[in-house]
Motif scaffolding. Structure first.
Motif, PDB file in Angstrom:
ATOM      1  N   MET C  96       0.818  -1.216   0.000  1.00 42.71           N
ATOM      2  CA  MET C  96       0.000   0.000   0.000  1.00 42.71           C
ATOM      3  C   MET C  96       0.849   1.263   0.000  1.00 42.71           C
ATOM      4  N   THR C  97       1.951   1.239   0.745  1.00 39.78           N
ATOM      5  CA  THR C  97       2.797   2.431   0.852  1.00 39.78           C
ATOM      6  C   THR C  97       3.947   2.397  -0.166  1.00 39.78           C
ATOM      7  N   GLU C  98       3.957   1.364  -1.005  1.00 37.63           N
ATOM      8  CA  GLU C  98       4.944   1.238  -2.086  1.00 37.63           C
ATOM      9  C   GLU C  98       6.369   1.325  -1.546  1.00 37.63           C
ATOM     10  N   THR C  99       6.640   0.425  -0.619  1.00 38.78           N
ATOM     11  CA  THR C  99       7.925   0.408   0.060  1.00 38.78           C
ATOM     12  C   THR C  99       8.800  -0.713  -0.492  1.00 38.78           C
ATOM     13  N   PRO C 100       9.927  -0.369  -1.110  1.00 42.46           N
ATOM     14  CA  PRO C 100      10.797  -1.418  -1.628  1.00 42.46           C
ATOM     15  C   PRO C 100      11.427  -2.238  -0.507  1.00 42.46           C
ATOM     16  N   CYS C 101      11.412  -3.555  -0.633  1.00 44.18           N
ATOM     17  CA  CYS C 101      12.075  -4.431   0.344  1.00 44.18           C
ATOM     18  C   CYS C 101      12.006  -5.851  -0.200  1.00 44.18           C
ATOM     19  N   VAL C 102      12.830  -6.709   0.356  1.00 39.90           N
ATOM     20  CA  VAL C 102      12.854  -8.098  -0.096  1.00 39.90           C
ATOM     21  C   VAL C 102      12.540  -9.019   1.086  1.00 39.90           C
ATOM     22  N   VAL C 103      11.613  -9.941   0.849  1.00 38.97           N
ATOM     23  CA  VAL C 103      11.238 -10.922   1.867  1.00 38.97           C
ATOM     24  C   VAL C 103      11.595 -12.308   1.349  1.00 38.97           C
ATOM     25  N   VAL C 104      12.519 -12.968   2.041  1.00 39.88           N
ATOM     26  CA  VAL C 104      12.886 -14.330   1.650  1.00 39.88           C
ATOM     27  C   VAL C 104      12.016 -15.294   2.439  1.00 39.88           C
ATOM     28  N   ASN C 105      11.353 -16.190   1.734  1.00 37.95           N
ATOM     29  CA  ASN C 105      10.575 -17.232   2.397  1.00 37.95           C
ATOM     30  C   ASN C 105      11.148 -18.583   1.992  1.00 37.95           C
ATOM     31  N   VAL C 106      11.886 -19.189   2.923  1.00 33.43           N
ATOM     32  CA  VAL C 106      12.414 -20.528   2.666  1.00 33.43           C
ATOM     33  C   VAL C 106      11.310 -21.513   3.026  1.00 33.43           C
ATOM     34  N   GLN C 107      10.628 -22.004   2.020  1.00 33.82           N
ATOM     35  CA  GLN C 107       9.420 -22.800   2.277  1.00 33.82           C
ATOM     36  C   GLN C 107       9.736 -24.158   2.902  1.00 33.82           C
ATOM     37  N   ARG C 108       8.946 -24.473   3.916  1.00 31.79           N
ATOM     38  CA  ARG C 108       8.987 -25.794   4.524  1.00 31.79           C
ATOM     39  C   ARG C 108       7.587 -26.386   4.430  1.00 31.79           C
ATOM     40  N   ALA C 109       7.465 -27.645   4.830  1.00 30.50           N
ATOM     41  CA  ALA C 109       6.176 -28.298   4.688  1.00 30.50           C
ATOM     42  C   ALA C 109       5.191 -27.783   5.739  1.00 30.50           C
ATOM     43  N   GLY C 110       4.029 -27.341   5.298  1.00 29.00           N
ATOM     44  CA  GLY C 110       2.978 -26.869   6.182  1.00 29.00           C
ATOM     45  C   GLY C 110       1.739 -27.702   5.957  1.00 29.00           C
ATOM     46  N   PRO C 111       0.558 -27.301   6.404  1.00 32.23           N
ATOM     47  CA  PRO C 111       0.279 -26.025   7.074  1.00 32.23           C
ATOM     48  C   PRO C 111       0.765 -26.007   8.530  1.00 32.23           C
ATOM     49  N   SER C 112       0.557 -24.854   9.148  1.00 30.78           N
ATOM     50  CA  SER C 112       0.940 -24.634  10.539  1.00 30.78           C
ATOM     51  C   SER C 112       2.414 -24.989  10.742  1.00 30.78           C
ATOM     52  N   THR C 113       2.753 -25.604  11.869  1.00 32.12           N
ATOM     53  CA  THR C 113       4.165 -25.881  12.147  1.00 32.12           C
ATOM     54  C   THR C 113       4.719 -26.938  11.199  1.00 32.12           C
ATOM     55  N   GLY C 114       3.871 -27.834  10.745  1.00 32.77           N
ATOM     56  CA  GLY C 114       4.230 -28.770   9.688  1.00 32.77           C
ATOM     57  C   GLY C 114       5.500 -29.542   9.963  1.00 32.77           C
ATOM     58  N   MET C 115       6.392 -29.553   8.973  1.00 31.17           N
ATOM     59  CA  MET C 115       7.669 -30.261   9.096  1.00 31.17           C
ATOM     60  C   MET C 115       8.789 -29.228   8.969  1.00 31.17           C
ATOM     61  N   PRO C 116       9.232 -28.713  10.115  1.00 29.73           N
ATOM     62  CA  PRO C 116      10.124 -27.541  10.075  1.00 29.73           C
ATOM     63  C   PRO C 116      11.427 -27.743   9.315  1.00 29.73           C
ATOM     64  N   THR C 117      11.960 -28.975   9.307  1.00 31.79           N
ATOM     65  CA  THR C 117      13.276 -29.151   8.675  1.00 31.79           C
ATOM     66  C   THR C 117      13.166 -29.652   7.242  1.00 31.79           C
ATOM     67  N   LEU C 118      11.937 -29.861   6.782  1.00 29.80           N
ATOM     68  CA  LEU C 118      11.801 -30.496   5.472  1.00 29.80           C
ATOM     69  C   LEU C 118      11.057 -29.628   4.468  1.00 29.80           C
ATOM     70  N   VAL C 119      11.309 -29.949   3.207  1.00 30.74           N
ATOM     71  CA  VAL C 119      10.904 -29.088   2.106  1.00 30.74           C
ATOM     72  C   VAL C 119       9.383 -29.019   1.911  1.00 30.74           C
ATOM     73  N   GLY C 120       8.934 -27.877   1.422  1.00 29.81           N
ATOM     74  CA  GLY C 120       7.561 -27.684   0.978  1.00 29.81           C
ATOM     75  C   GLY C 120       7.550 -26.602  -0.083  1.00 29.81           C
ATOM     76  N   GLN C 121       6.461 -26.535  -0.843  1.00 32.20           N
ATOM     77  CA  GLN C 121       6.275 -25.432  -1.805  1.00 32.20           C
ATOM     78  C   GLN C 121       4.822 -24.975  -1.746  1.00 32.20           C
ATOM     79  N   GLY C 122       4.309 -24.931  -0.538  1.00 34.22           N
ATOM     80  CA  GLY C 122       2.887 -24.653  -0.371  1.00 34.22           C
ATOM     81  C   GLY C 122       2.544 -23.188  -0.157  1.00 34.22           C
ATOM     82  N   ASP C 123       3.531 -22.303  -0.339  1.00 34.46           N
ATOM     83  CA  ASP C 123       3.269 -20.876  -0.079  1.00 34.46           C
ATOM     84  C   ASP C 123       3.165 -20.066  -1.365  1.00 34.46           C
ATOM     85  N   VAL C 124       2.896 -20.763  -2.466  1.00 31.51           N
ATOM     86  CA  VAL C 124       2.815 -20.086  -3.763  1.00 31.51           C
ATOM     87  C   VAL C 124       1.696 -19.049  -3.751  1.00 31.51           C
TER      88      VAL C 124
END
Lengths: 276, 179, 380
Positions: C96-124
């Motif tokens: 909304m405020t047009e603020t440049p920034c970068v957010v890195v999301n290293v996806q893990r398996a979800g939903p919720s706490t899911g599998m914290p150490t293992l891969v996921g691609q569910g945040d597309v």
């Protein structure tokens, strides 16, 4: 009757084209803002070197009336936004001006951690005991037994004593005044602005529309009279002894004024060391 | 050509580091492509440790090791768990004092890596002895490359020790090749 | 100065990419599997005069990088699923405020706490519209440590150019694998800076669009005295909360500056498209397995292509419309139960978009993708 005013003596700090403001008759926010503006004036603070950040709520609108770099952020997040801003612009004065619900309920975690870090900023909290903008709901500052739209039978929750929270979290400057104490409030804001580190001023302020009407103080004047009758100045008192209860003394004054290194200073030192 | 390597042992032997050093040597000092994937999750806990390396002269698409061409094991548990995965005709490399072989493995390269390290007075460098042996036996990496990668991975005061460990293992590997 | 060859994990490569792009402020909160980025930045940033701060949570981290961006710095945070959820409100504020920034999301398996150490691609989908209201932003997805480096730089450049929070949608596998990363000399790296106002403060309208529908940005302390608010605002930056026309003008522009510039943000790897009858669509780690499967299938005579998306949002709609008639079947390979799939269906039509899901915790093997290719190809 229309009140006509060509300009206000503090216009240079205001976005005059944004006035009239949205606040209700009898609200203390105008007084709080006025004290802040006179503090800026008396300290001769360059408006180009001042940033004011606020969250959401009636107090949150203050940023929008100030003719400085002003940031009206999300609910509760004024302090972390201001943290980023101050770290990026260490030479600017950064002030967070927001309400009790914004700073101590939804944003409470940020408040205690910014105080713990001793982030170099001044936090001015207007405490009107309730959520005014949304219609007068229970706040973390609502006194026991007080009625709000979500405590229709009277408040069952023990309220925060904001100055106690601030002091316990590590703030280096802590004071409380009401909007009745305009001269002392202004002086206190000046001290806070001059203080290095995390300074905090609580401003008790009437909200006749949303709070007073339900608690036997239907006008701003009623609430000011209440402040007059109940306020007791006790500088240097342990803020844990300054709880606010209906009918009890409102203890005001400067409670904490200490020195310790700020986060900004330590970050600067670290960078100098790391770059060698 | 794509070569898949798996290192297996128990926690504390430096199994993860072996994979890291191997892939690092291939990339930084032998001008190859390589991927190192440490095992996270349950496999990395409970005593068993493993790390995986894929080395290739070409681009590597799938980064994981499924059927290793080379399996280096330093514990009985790792041997039993991973030996069935070994590719047909793949090379098995074992610490002979720590792994009791079953029948039918064919051409196994054996070295007493831990004993050699103990003789040097530092059991901790058994993994480096094994890396030297692995290098001598497989010839996938140049000795120079693995040496540089080992020396870059250890603190300065342990460089001499690690270099000696690597060399001892490497010589054993060359000897094994000649046999 | 020449190219340097490094051996980095994806997380470290993303951090180095950020530094190369000019990032000088990082605020974050520890979370697996992204914590190495924060750890690395805490060591590396002070060496280049930058600031690292570990905040009390992800709400604060996101707010802090917005604040520091208005302070004139290039800023980044890194997180994973649960933290990404907490950041959504302020990602909306950033849009909304047009603020440049970068957010890195290293996806893990979800939903919720899911599998914290293992891969996921569910945040597309979450990376597109995880915050409330209508907006568009940019999301890039790397498949290797090299791309973690390259696409982080690109993420900063796009964030600055279009004044928008830009997501780097990584995954645990790519984050934790180590691979060769070629780092060009600093003077060979293209770095984009946000446009600054060139007019005097009294003439400056902070939200009046210029080139590419993006307004020049005046930061704190530069004398422009900008008012920035998450409320619907006019070009002056003042709240206008009751006028639907102001709302339409603002929101339309916020979306159009991304949608209508999609071509300039488009980035994909396309393999074997010429005679293809079946096209695989994938991204991140899944795309590496897909590539291995496609190459194998080609050797066996299957006319299969791979479209690997590096820019996921904005989705290359125009491109898919163009190829829709040339390709008989599509197969989307992703570690979720169908997210990118819906976007492909939306653009090429339902019925011929097949899906090979994984639910997280594991990466597709080339074998299973190859089997699915045969199945789709032979119409089984």
């Amino acid at each position: 009757m229309e009140i006509e005013a060509k300009h206000h003596p503090m216009d240079k700090y205001l976005r005059a084209d944004r006035i009239p403001h949205i606040w209700c008759p009898g609200c203390g926010l105008g007084t709080a803002l006025n004290c802040f503006l006179y503090a800026l004036e008396e300290l001769n603070i360059d408006p180009d070197n001042l940033a004011v950040v606020s969250g959401i709520g009636c107090t949150g609108r203050i940023a929008g009336y100030l003719n400085v770099d002003s940031y009206h952020t999300t609910h509760g997040r004024a302090i972390p936004f201001a943290t980023g801003l101050k770290l990026a612009k260490p030479d600017m004065k950064v002030v967070v001006f927001s309400g009790d619900g914004d700073l101590f309920a939804i944003g409470g975690n940020h408040f205690i951690h910014a105080a713990r870090r001793n982030m170099d900023m001044t936090v001015l909290c207007v405490n009107n005991y309730n959520y005014g903008m949304t219609g007068g709901q229970l706040a973390p500052t609502t006194p026991m037994e007080a009625r709000t739209t979500t405590s229709p039978y009277g408040n069952l929750e023990h309220p925060f004593n904001l100055c106690h929270v601030a002091a316990a979290s590590g703030a280096v400057y802590v004071a409380r005044w009401t909007t009745l104490h305009v001269r002392r409030l202004k002086e206190s804001i000046k001290e806070a602005l001059n203080k290095k580190g995390f300074s905090f001023v609580e401003i008790l302020s009437p909200c006749p529309t949303a709070y007073g009407r339900r608690n036997r103080s239907p006008t701003g004047l009623d609430m000011m009279k209440y402040y007059q009758e109940h306020s007791v100045i006790k500088h240097g008192i342990d803020p844990s002894e300054a709880d606010i209860e209906i009918g009890g003394d409102i203890i005001v004054g400067k409670f904490v004024d200490i020195e310790k290194p700020t986060f900004n200073e330590m970050v600067k030192e670290l960078i100098e060391k790391a770059r060698k | 050509m794509r070569v898949e390597i798996k290192f297996g042992g128990y926690g504390g032997q430096g199994i993860i580091l072996m994979g890291n050093i191997t892939a690092r040597a291939a990339v930084l000092y032998d001008n190859k492509n390589a991927i190192f994937t440490p095992s996270y999750g349950p496999e990395a806990r409970g005593g068993a440790a493993s790390s995986n390396v894929v080395i290739s002269d070409d681009e590597i698409d799938y980064p994981y090791v499924t059927h290793p061409d080379i399996l280096v094991v330093m514990s009985q548990g790792a041997y039993e768990k991973f030996a069935p995965l070994l590719k047909d005709g793949g090379k098995l490399i074992v610490d002979e004092d720590l792994v009791k072989l079953k029948n039918g493995e064919g051409d196994v390269a054996k070295v007493a890596a831990t004993r050699i390290a103990e003789e040097m007075g530092k059991r901790i460098v058994a993994n480096i002895v094994m890396l030297g042996f692995f290098t001598g036996v497989t010839k996938i990496l140049s000795y120079e490359a693995i040496k540089k990668a080992v020396l870059a991975a250890v603190p300065e005061r342990f460089r001499e020790l690690n270099e000696e460990a690597l060399e001892r293992g490497y010589k054993k590997g060359i000897e094994w090749q000649k046999e | 100065m020449k190219m340097e060859v490094k051996f980095y994990s994806g997380n470290v490569a993303a951090a180095e990419g950020a530094i190369a792009a000019g990032c000088r402020f990082f605020a974050g909160y520890p979370i697996t599997p992204s914590s190495e980025i924060a750890e690395y930045m805490s060591r590396r940033l002070p060496q280049v005069g930058g600031i690292f701060v570990q905040m009390e949570d992800e709400l604060a981290s996101m707010a802090a990088i917005l604040g520091a961006s208005w302070g004139g710095l290039k800023t980044m945070t890194a997180t994973s699923g649960p933290g990404f959820s907490l950041m959504q409100e302020n990602i909306g504020l950033g849009a909304m405020t047009e603020t440049p920034c970068v957010v890195v999301n290293v996806q893990r398996a979800g939903p919720s706490t899911g599998m914290p150490t293992l891969v996921g691609q569910g945040d597309v989908m979450q990376s597109r519209w995880g915050s409330h209201g209508d907006y568009e932003l940019i999301a890039l997805s790397p498949s290797s440590p090299q791309e973690c480096f390259d696409l982080t730089i690109r993420a900063f450049n796009l964030a600055e150019e279009y004044r928008v929070p830009t997501m780097l949608l990584m995954d645990e596998s790519t984050a934790h694998m180590y691979e060769k990363v070629v780092v060009p000399p600093a003077d060979k790296i293209k770095v984009v800076e946000r446009k600054r106002p060139r007019v005097a403060p009294e003439k400056y309208l902070p939200f009046k669009p210029a080139r590419n529908m993006v307004p020049p940005m005046a930061c704190a302390g530069e004398g422009y005295r900008v008012h920035v608010t998450g409320l619907t605002h006019d070009e002056r930056g003042y709240p206008q909360t009751t006028d639907p026309e102001v709302q339409e003008k603002l929101v339309r522009r916020l979306c159009d500056k991304i949608r209508k510039n999609e071509r300039k943000m488009r980035d994909m790897e396309i393999l074997h498209m010429d005679d293809a009858e079946l096209a695989l669509i994938s991204f991140g780690i899944s795309a590496r397995s897909s590539k291995a499967a496609v190459n194998r299938a080609r050797k066996k005579g299957y006319k299969v292509a791979l479209i690997r998306l590096k820019t996921i949002w904005p989705f290359p709609e125009e491109y898919f419309e163009k190829i829709a008639d040339d390709i008989k079947n599509f197969l989307v390979v992703e570690i979720n139960y169908g997210q990118l799939k819906y976007e492909v269906e939306r653009n090429v039509g339902k019925g011929r978009v097949h899906h090979l899901p994984k639910f997280g915790g594991a990466v597709h093997t080339p074998e299973e993708i190859y089997a699915k290719i045969k199945e789709v190809y032979n119409g089984n």
